[in-house]
Scaffold this active site. Structure first.
Site, PDB file in Angstrom:
ATOM      1  N   ASP A  31       0.846  -1.196   0.000  1.00  0.00           N
ATOM      2  CA  ASP A  31       0.000   0.000   0.000  1.00  0.00           C
ATOM      3  C   ASP A  31       0.882   1.247   0.000  1.00  0.00           C
ATOM      4  OD1 ASP A  31      -3.240   0.497   0.858  1.00  0.00           O
ATOM      5  OD2 ASP A  31      -1.855   2.193   0.997  1.00  0.00           O
ATOM      6  N   ILE A  32       0.481   2.231  -0.788  1.00  0.00           N
ATOM      7  CA  ILE A  32       1.253   3.472  -0.915  1.00  0.00           C
ATOM      8  C   ILE A  32       1.224   4.289   0.387  1.00  0.00           C
ATOM      9  CG2 ILE A  32      -0.560   5.029  -1.768  1.00  0.00           C
ATOM     10  CD1 ILE A  32       1.374   5.863  -3.992  1.00  0.00           C
ATOM     11  N   ASN A  83     -12.714  -2.945   2.868  1.00  0.00           N
ATOM     12  CA  ASN A  83     -13.619  -1.808   2.974  1.00  0.00           C
ATOM     13  C   ASN A  83     -14.675  -1.970   1.885  1.00  0.00           C
ATOM     14  OD1 ASN A  83     -12.140  -0.627   5.068  1.00  0.00           O
ATOM     15  ND2 ASN A  83     -10.748   0.372   3.628  1.00  0.00           N
ATOM     16  N   VAL A  92     -11.223   2.813  -3.802  1.00  0.00           N
ATOM     17  CA  VAL A  92     -10.948   2.184  -5.102  1.00  0.00           C
ATOM     18  C   VAL A  92     -11.963   1.062  -5.287  1.00  0.00           C
ATOM     19  CG1 VAL A  92      -9.256   0.975  -6.524  1.00  0.00           C
ATOM     20  CG2 VAL A  92      -8.483   2.745  -4.916  1.00  0.00           C
ATOM     21  N   HIS A  96     -10.298  -5.342  -3.337  1.00  0.00           N
ATOM     22  CA  HIS A  96      -8.937  -5.599  -2.860  1.00  0.00           C
ATOM     23  C   HIS A  96      -8.989  -5.888  -1.376  1.00  0.00           C
ATOM     24  CE1 HIS A  96      -9.851  -1.310  -2.581  1.00  0.00           C
ATOM     25  NE2 HIS A  96      -9.111  -1.303  -1.476  1.00  0.00           N
ATOM     26  N   HIS A  98      -6.992  -5.596   2.147  1.00  0.00           N
ATOM     27  CA  HIS A  98      -5.871  -5.028   2.894  1.00  0.00           C
ATOM     28  C   HIS A  98      -5.362  -6.122   3.832  1.00  0.00           C
ATOM     29  CE1 HIS A  98      -6.739  -0.643   2.107  1.00  0.00           C
ATOM     30  NE2 HIS A  98      -7.936  -1.143   1.854  1.00  0.00           N
TER      31      HIS A  98
HETATM   32  P1  5GP Z   1      -9.688   1.487  -0.013  1.00  0.00           P
HETATM   33  O1  5GP Z   1      -9.699   2.850   0.633  1.00  0.00           O
HETATM   34  O2  5GP Z   1     -10.418   1.515  -1.332  1.00  0.00           O
HETATM   35  O3  5GP Z   1     -10.098   0.363   0.886  1.00  0.00           O
HETATM   36  O4  5GP Z   1      -8.152   1.172  -0.308  1.00  0.00           O
HETATM   37  C1  5GP Z   1      -7.459   1.730  -1.372  1.00  0.00           C
HETATM   38  C2  5GP Z   1      -6.006   1.683  -0.972  1.00  0.00           C
HETATM   39  O5  5GP Z   1      -5.233   1.855  -2.131  1.00  0.00           O
HETATM   40  C3  5GP Z   1      -5.594   2.759   0.014  1.00  0.00           C
HETATM   41  O6  5GP Z   1      -5.087   2.155   1.202  1.00  0.00           O
HETATM   42  C4  5GP Z   1      -4.511   3.553  -0.732  1.00  0.00           C
HETATM   43  O7  5GP Z   1      -3.455   3.955   0.102  1.00  0.00           O
HETATM   44  C5  5GP Z   1      -4.068   2.570  -1.793  1.00  0.00           C
HETATM   45  N1  5GP Z   1      -3.589   3.192  -3.007  1.00  0.00           N
HETATM   46  C6  5GP Z   1      -4.202   4.194  -3.702  1.00  0.00           C
HETATM   47  N2  5GP Z   1      -3.482   4.498  -4.793  1.00  0.00           N
HETATM   48  C7  5GP Z   1      -2.412   3.663  -4.799  1.00  0.00           C
HETATM   49  C8  5GP Z   1      -1.309   3.510  -5.693  1.00  0.00           C
HETATM   50  O8  5GP Z   1      -1.149   4.187  -6.700  1.00  0.00           O
HETATM   51  N3  5GP Z   1      -0.408   2.537  -5.356  1.00  0.00           N
HETATM   52  C9  5GP Z   1      -0.522   1.756  -4.254  1.00  0.00           C
HETATM   53  N4  5GP Z   1       0.410   0.826  -4.031  1.00  0.00           N
HETATM   54  N5  5GP Z   1      -1.559   1.884  -3.389  1.00  0.00           N
HETATM   55  C10 5GP Z   1      -2.491   2.830  -3.665  1.00  0.00           C
END
Ligand code: 5GP
Length: 112
Positions: A31-32, A83, A92, A96, A98
């Site tokens: 995760d970024i 999530n 996103v 996915h 986590h």
């Molecule tokens: P969500 O909030 O949808 O559950 O998780 C999306 C996750 O994707 C977040 O934890 C965010 O930090 C990660 N994320 C968003 N953009 C990128 C990216 O470009 N690269 C990586 N490795 N993670 C990303």
């Protein structure tokens, strides 16, 4: 989906991102914005499922493969979080997992 998700664009190389592990059907990113010493994202290569509810209904075997991938990559205990929906913090809409854990042994995936 009308537009490729950010994860699909990383998978195809359209935007930068290090894929740390992959199988025929899933790939894994760090995760970024990590929320724990180990914070992996386990992602199906298909972006046809927006969230884990759709995935469980449409392809439970693929969901099981995501869980097995987390198990394979993290030797100890871990948290597995999906999530689901904007109100729960999903940003996103390409399903996915986590995978959150403490430090991994030196030389293992989380140290790269
Ligand atoms: P969500 O909030 O949808 O559950 O998780 C999306 C996750 O994707 C977040 O934890 C965010 O930090 C990660 N994320 C968003 N953009 C990128 C990216 O470009 N690269 C990586 N490795 N993670 C990303």
């Amino acid at each position: 989906m009308t537009q490729s998700s950010i994860f699909s664009r990383i998978l195809t190389g359209d935007i930068p991102g290090e894929i740390v592990h992959q199988t025929d059907r899933v790939f894994v990113l760090n995760d970024i914005a990590p929320q724990a010493p180990v914070h992996l994202l386990v992602i199906p290569k298909t972006d046809q499922y927006a969230n884990v509810v759709e995935l469980a209904a449409g392809d439970p075997g693929l969901l099981a493969e995501m869980v097995a991938t987390a198990r394979e990559l993290v030797p100890g205990d871990f948290r597995l979080i999906f999530n689901t929906g904007e109100g729960a913090g999903q940003t996103v809409f390409h399903v996915h997992a986590h995978v959150l854990a403490g430090e991994l042994p030196e030389g293992s995936l989380g140290e790269r």
